[in-house]
Design a protein around this motif. Structure first.
Motif, PDB file in Angstrom:
ATOM      1  N   THR A 277       6.001 -96.645  24.902  1.00  9.12           N
ATOM      2  CA  THR A 277       7.334 -96.052  24.751  1.00  9.12           C
ATOM      3  C   THR A 277       7.316 -94.665  24.135  1.00  9.12           C
ATOM      4  O   THR A 277       8.382 -94.131  23.807  1.00  9.12           O
ATOM      5  CB  THR A 277       8.229 -96.961  23.891  1.00  9.12           C
ATOM      6  OG1 THR A 277       7.616 -97.134  22.603  1.00  9.12           O
ATOM      7  CG2 THR A 277       8.432 -98.304  24.548  1.00  9.12           C
TER       8      THR A 277
ATOM      9  N   SER B  36      13.245-103.991  23.403  1.00  8.09           N
ATOM     10  CA  SER B  36      14.008-103.058  24.247  1.00  8.09           C
ATOM     11  C   SER B  36      14.222-103.640  25.644  1.00  8.09           C
ATOM     12  O   SER B  36      15.289-103.470  26.240  1.00  8.09           O
ATOM     13  CB  SER B  36      13.268-101.718  24.349  1.00  8.09           C
ATOM     14  OG  SER B  36      13.088-101.142  23.075  1.00  8.09           O
TER      15      SER B  36
ATOM     16  N   THR C 196      17.889-104.624  27.449  1.00 10.78           N
ATOM     17  CA  THR C 196      18.267-104.286  28.831  1.00 10.78           C
ATOM     18  C   THR C 196      18.710-105.532  29.588  1.00 10.78           C
ATOM     19  O   THR C 196      19.732-105.526  30.284  1.00 10.78           O
ATOM     20  CB  THR C 196      17.072-103.646  29.565  1.00 10.78           C
ATOM     21  OG1 THR C 196      16.551-102.581  28.789  1.00 10.78           O
ATOM     22  CG2 THR C 196      17.492-103.118  30.921  1.00 10.78           C
TER      23      THR C 196
ATOM     24  N   LEU D  37      19.041 -98.243  23.288  1.00 11.89           N
ATOM     25  CA  LEU D  37      18.820 -96.798  23.242  1.00 11.89           C
ATOM     26  C   LEU D  37      18.533 -96.337  21.817  1.00 11.89           C
ATOM     27  O   LEU D  37      17.679 -95.475  21.595  1.00 11.89           O
ATOM     28  CB  LEU D  37      20.028 -96.063  23.821  1.00 11.89           C
ATOM     29  CG  LEU D  37      20.241 -96.233  25.333  1.00 11.89           C
ATOM     30  CD1 LEU D  37      21.602 -95.699  25.755  1.00 11.89           C
ATOM     31  CD2 LEU D  37      19.128 -95.531  26.113  1.00 11.89           C
TER      32      LEU D  37
ATOM     33  N   LEU E 187      14.943 -97.151  20.840  1.00 11.86           N
ATOM     34  CA  LEU E 187      13.956 -96.209  21.369  1.00 11.86           C
ATOM     35  C   LEU E 187      14.012 -94.868  20.651  1.00 11.86           C
ATOM     36  O   LEU E 187      13.022 -94.138  20.615  1.00 11.86           O
ATOM     37  CB  LEU E 187      14.181 -95.994  22.872  1.00 11.86           C
ATOM     38  CG  LEU E 187      13.894 -97.198  23.773  1.00 11.86           C
ATOM     39  CD1 LEU E 187      14.342 -96.913  25.200  1.00 11.86           C
ATOM     40  CD2 LEU E 187      12.413 -97.566  23.744  1.00 11.86           C
TER      41      LEU E 187
ATOM     42  N   SER F  29      14.291 -89.761  22.233  1.00 12.48           N
ATOM     43  CA  SER F  29      13.157 -90.334  22.955  1.00 12.48           C
ATOM     44  C   SER F  29      13.039 -89.770  24.362  1.00 12.48           C
ATOM     45  O   SER F  29      14.035 -89.610  25.069  1.00 12.48           O
ATOM     46  CB  SER F  29      13.305 -91.853  23.032  1.00 12.48           C
ATOM     47  OG  SER F  29      12.338 -92.415  23.895  1.00 12.48           O
TER      48      SER F  29
ATOM     49  N   GLU G  30      10.953 -91.430  26.365  1.00 16.39           N
ATOM     50  CA  GLU G  30      10.541 -92.596  27.143  1.00 16.39           C
ATOM     51  C   GLU G  30      11.449 -92.684  28.361  1.00 16.39           C
ATOM     52  O   GLU G  30      12.654 -92.454  28.273  1.00 16.39           O
ATOM     53  CB  GLU G  30      10.673 -93.858  26.272  1.00 16.39           C
ATOM     54  CG  GLU G  30      10.021 -95.096  26.848  1.00 16.39           C
ATOM     55  CD  GLU G  30      10.870 -95.834  27.876  1.00 16.39           C
ATOM     56  OE1 GLU G  30      10.310 -96.610  28.655  1.00 16.39           O
ATOM     57  OE2 GLU G  30      12.106 -95.621  27.893  1.00 16.39           O
ATOM     58  N   ARG G  31      10.909 -93.014  29.513  1.00 20.96           N
ATOM     59  CA  ARG G  31      11.688 -92.946  30.761  1.00 20.96           C
ATOM     60  C   ARG G  31      12.014 -94.294  31.366  1.00 20.96           C
ATOM     61  O   ARG G  31      13.080 -94.451  31.955  1.00 20.96           O
ATOM     62  CB  ARG G  31      10.897 -92.136  31.806  1.00 20.96           C
ATOM     63  CG  ARG G  31      10.446 -90.763  31.355  1.00 20.96           C
ATOM     64  CD  ARG G  31      11.568 -89.768  31.292  1.00 20.96           C
ATOM     65  NE  ARG G  31      11.080 -88.406  31.117  1.00 20.96           N
ATOM     66  CZ  ARG G  31      11.861 -87.345  31.053  1.00 20.96           C
ATOM     67  NH1 ARG G  31      13.167 -87.490  31.145  1.00 20.96           N
ATOM     68  NH2 ARG G  31      11.344 -86.138  30.899  1.00 20.96           N
TER      69      ARG G  31
ATOM     70  N   ARG H 152      14.403 -96.753  28.990  1.00 26.25           N
ATOM     71  CA  ARG H 152      15.604 -95.934  28.788  1.00 26.25           C
ATOM     72  C   ARG H 152      16.384 -95.780  30.092  1.00 26.25           C
ATOM     73  O   ARG H 152      17.606 -95.868  30.120  1.00 26.25           O
ATOM     74  CB  ARG H 152      15.190 -94.560  28.242  1.00 26.25           C
ATOM     75  CG  ARG H 152      16.351 -93.612  27.957  1.00 26.25           C
ATOM     76  CD  ARG H 152      15.818 -92.287  27.411  1.00 26.25           C
ATOM     77  NE  ARG H 152      16.891 -91.335  27.232  1.00 26.25           N
ATOM     78  CZ  ARG H 152      17.679 -91.306  26.184  1.00 26.25           C
ATOM     79  NH1 ARG H 152      17.525 -92.174  25.210  1.00 26.25           N
ATOM     80  NH2 ARG H 152      18.639 -90.398  26.093  1.00 26.25           N
TER      81      ARG H 152
ATOM     82  N   CYS I 132      15.779 -89.980  34.512  1.00 31.02           N
ATOM     83  CA  CYS I 132      14.637 -90.708  33.934  1.00 31.02           C
ATOM     84  C   CYS I 132      13.744 -91.282  35.032  1.00 31.02           C
ATOM     85  O   CYS I 132      12.521 -91.123  35.015  1.00 31.02           O
ATOM     86  CB  CYS I 132      15.134 -91.847  33.037  1.00 31.02           C
ATOM     87  SG  CYS I 132      15.828 -91.328  31.456  1.00 31.02           S
TER      88      CYS I 132
END
Length: 774
Positions: free
Chosen positions: A372, A526, A530, A553, A556, A560, A562-563, A566, A596
């Protein structure tokens, strides 16, 4: 003096010349500004044909003419000046050296001297060329070699293998002009009169050309075998390509009569260190960099500090190719397999493969353990570029004694890579292969089952996924493996969410969160945020769905980069906003999510995001845009294996939108726009979606008749065939109606489907109907 008045005149071409327009133009341009141009490339790639074709095209620039000096039969470097003199038609003189005689002749003349096949005499050719450049200012030298001459003022041009096109129906695929396939067709027709590439054999020819790396010599040798073998037999026997591709034409140069002797020629030119490194580099199935080559190939015999020099030598000899400016190297498969044959005779082959496994396993573990952080996208793309190498490491680890645990770690810790890249089937394949090595309860088996279940869930097989997890969870608990036990519960929760079992999902969420908190698994938490967001938006509790998304969110981090997780949190948030009626917020979150997913190259994630844009387009009656977006998303879903991993609620939302779009467009218009979307480059689709822009082709219906359509790409005959397909005729019936062979009819239909970017004959009728309404 005209071309061909020397003894070394240019030979007449006796076989057709295929492609190379870019190479010919660039070498011709180099000759305008440089007096020494060396055409370099691997054995059999076509350097001589390119050089001779260029020489013929630029001959008018040189009043003194063009002289070809063929050096393949010359082995004594001291005889080089005499060989040049012989090609120029100069008599030998006992009182003067041949070099002086040649230089005297060249001074004051403007001519092009072609030195063909310099690699085995590279030092002598370099000294000769350098002397000519200094002593004869009107002379230009065009050389061919497997390595540069390394002379001041030299310009080199690498000749690559011929391109191999994509299959029909693939983006940009279908055209064979100037490709390895065109060469195969041309040479095969000379061997087997009447041979043609048809819909029935097209894929076989593509596969064969790809297996031969697009190397012209290999392709020409392969076509000769068609005298005795069918295409199927030829393809099957390519595993032993060096033995198969023998017995070339008797008139060919000795080094070109078989593929093996062509490469033997290069091998003989290598130093002992280069030969050793060539064999060792054969463990790499894809690109590699210098640091990796040093790690894997170095030992007491070839120390790390001494790897770079032979690597440079192999690059100079066109045996190792450098990919762009990124510091990556690769070998053509044919060259690599030759090296692998030599490696088989060494005692250290297993040690090399073991170091290959160690290198990739370290990279994979680092990717997983830092999943992440902000460098996620860069690390993913680096792994994606090493996909063939990852495969090789998995194969080596599974085969090498004592490396089964490494195979399990590679397959399982690649969970994020398998998911992001959409390689769900391949991921399950390797996980299953590794599971076969661990039939008894152990941590490796529990983790492999857990990751396989995760990929299987996205592949729309919840029953199989649940079976794996129901075995993995008690196994991990009994072994005290808290991390695997917690992740397995996260994925069992995912099965319940996708399977439409909200009560079980709620209970599993609480259990999983407790386990995850104990291990501090931010990735797992995380993911669970989701999944819970997805659960609640599907059950209608949109505010609670948004709360879980915001929680994820925050977990993270606000800044962040991170793709992956997220992107999915933003996607779920966009759908929740849409379903509660806040379309502006939905569009904002969908754009952020798509940014992302596109930056990461997550094609399945992009498909999810495009579905939100479809819903938004329908809500504002932009039905043409919606049809186009649906078409763009469908190939991505096909790659995933199913839409929304089979989730009923999301599929119903999709079907409702699609039905409304179809009903709102004129007959055939939906099919046309859908086809256009499927054929549009993903970059253009993403740009149009993010910028809320309609692509140029989506014009108001009043102007539709002015807009070119996909049908405009068809020839007159293809339009005739398309019309008969639309009437429901089979290919055999079409052949009878038009008085053509069935094979020709097959080929026409394949070309039509390729040009229209569709895979079904049924859609042809829709496109023709749409054209009639324009």
């Amino acid at each position: 003096m005209a071309v061909g008045t020397f003894r070394g005149g240019l030979p007449v071409e006796v076989t057709g010349f295929v492609g190379r327009s870019e190479e010919l133009a660039e070498v011709g341009r180099l000759l305008e500004r440089a007096r020494l141009v060396t055409v370099v490339g691997a054995g059999g790639v076509g350097k001589t044909r390119v050089a001779l074709r260029v020489a013929r095209s630029v001959a008018a620039r040189y009043p003194g003419g063009v002289c070809l000096v063929e050096l393949s039969g010359l082995h004594d470097p001291e005889l080089l000046p005499g060989t040049v003199g012989l090609a120029l038609g100069l008599p030998e003189q006992s009182v003067r050296s041949q070099l002086e005689t040649v230089l005297d002749y060249l001074r004051g003349r403007e001519l092009l001297l072609v030195l063909d096949t310099c690699e085995h005499l590279v030092d002598a050719c370099a000294m000769f060329a350098d002397t000519v450049l200094r002593e004869a200012p009107g002379v230009t030298v065009l050389a061919t070699s497997r390595q540069p001459l390394d002379v001041p003022g030299e310009h080199t041009y690498p000749v690559p293998p011929l391109p191999v096109p994509e299959p029909y129906g693939a983006s940009g695929g279908g055209s064979v002009e100037g490709s390895a396939v065109e060469l195969f067709a041309q040479r095969a027709a000379a061997v087997c009169p009447g041979f043609q590439i048809t819909a029935a054999n097209h894929d076989q020819v593509l596969a064969l050309c790809r297996r031969l790396d697009g190397i012209p010599l290999a392709i020409e040798l392969a076509t000769v075998r068609l005298r005795a073998l069918s295409l199927d037999q030829l393809l099957d026997r390519l595993e032993d390509r060096f033995r198969l591709l023998a017995g070339g034409r008797r008139t060919a140069l000795p080094r070109h009569q078989t593929l093996r002797t062509a490469i033997d020629w290069s091998h003989e030119l290598c130093t002992p260190a280069e030969r050793l490194l060539w064999a060792r580099l054969s463990v790499f199935a894809g690109p590699f960099d210098l640091a990796t080559a040093e790690h894997v190939c170095a030992d007491d015999v070839l120390p790390r500090a001494e790897v770079m020099e032979p690597l440079i030598g192999l690059v100079d000899k066109s045996l190792v190719l450098r990919d762009g400016d990124g510091g990556q190297y690769r070998m053509l498969d044919t060259i690599r397999e030759y090296g692998a044959e030599n490696l088989a005779g060494f005692d250290d082959a297993d040690a090399l493969r073991g170091r290959h496994v160690d290198r990739h396993l370290a990279e994979v573990r680092f990717f997983d353990e830092n999943f992440t952080d902000d460098a996620q996208a860069d690390r993913y793309h680096a792994l994606r570029g090493k996909h063939d190498g990852l495969r090789a490491s998995l194969q080596y680890a599974l085969a090498l004694p004592g490396r089964q645990r490494d195979a399990a770690a590679l397959a399982a810790r690649l969970w994020g890579y398998w998911q992001i890249s959409g390689l769900l089937t391949e991921g399950r394949y390797w996980l299953t292969k590794a599971l076969d090595r661990f039939p008894e309860p152990c941590s490796e088996r529990a983790e492999l089952l857990t990751v396989r279940a995760y990929l299987t869930t996205f592949g729309s097989d919840p029953v199989a996924a649940a079976a794996d997890l129901n075995e993995a969870i008690p196994m991990a608990d009994a072994l005290g493996d808290l991390r695997v036990g917690a992740r397995a519960r996260v994925y069992l929760h995912l099965v319940a969410v996708f399977g439409g079992d909200p009560d079980r999902a709620v209970a599993l969420s609480a259990e999983a969160r407790e386990k995850l908190a104990a291990t501090g698994d931010v990735v797992g938490l995380s993911q669970l945020d989701t999944q819970d967001g997805h659960l609640y938006h599907m059950t209608g509790d949109h505010f609670r769905a948004l709360d879980f998304c915001e929680r994820g969110l925050r977990r993270l981090g606000a800044g962040s980069r991170e793709r992956w997780i997220r992107g999915y949190l933003l996607y779920v948030s966009s759908v929740a906003h849409y379903r509660k009626g806040d379309h502006a917020a939905a569009a904002e979150r969908a754009r952020a999510a798509l940014h992302c997913k596109f930056a990461l190259g997550d094609r399945i994630g992009i498909a999810y995001c495009l579905e939100t844009f479809v819903l938004l387009a329908v809500s504002t009656d932009r039905h043409a845009r919606a049809a186009w977006l649906l078409g763009a998303a469908d190939p991505l879903w096909e790659r995933a294996g199913s839409r929304f991993s089979g989730t009923a609620a999301m599929n119903e939302l999709h079907r409702s939108a699609e039905t409304k779009v179809r009903a709102s467009l004129p007959p055939g218009r939906y099919e046309e726009l859908h086809s256009l979307g499927a054929r549009t480059a993903i970059e253009q689709v993403v740009e149009a979606a993010i910028n809320d822009a309609d692509p140029p082709a989506l014009v108001p219906s009043a102007r539709a008749q002015e807009t070119p359509t996909a049908l405009d790409a068809l020839t007159r005959r293809e339009r005739e065939v398309a019309a008969l397909v639309a009437e429901g005729l089979s290919n055999r019936e079409i052949a009878g109606r038009l008085f053509i062979s069935k094979r020709t009819a097959d080929a026409h239909v394949e070309h039509i489907l390729s040009k229209l970017g569709i895979s079904s004959r049924v859609l042809i009728a829709g496109l023709l109907e749409a054209a009639r309404h324009r």
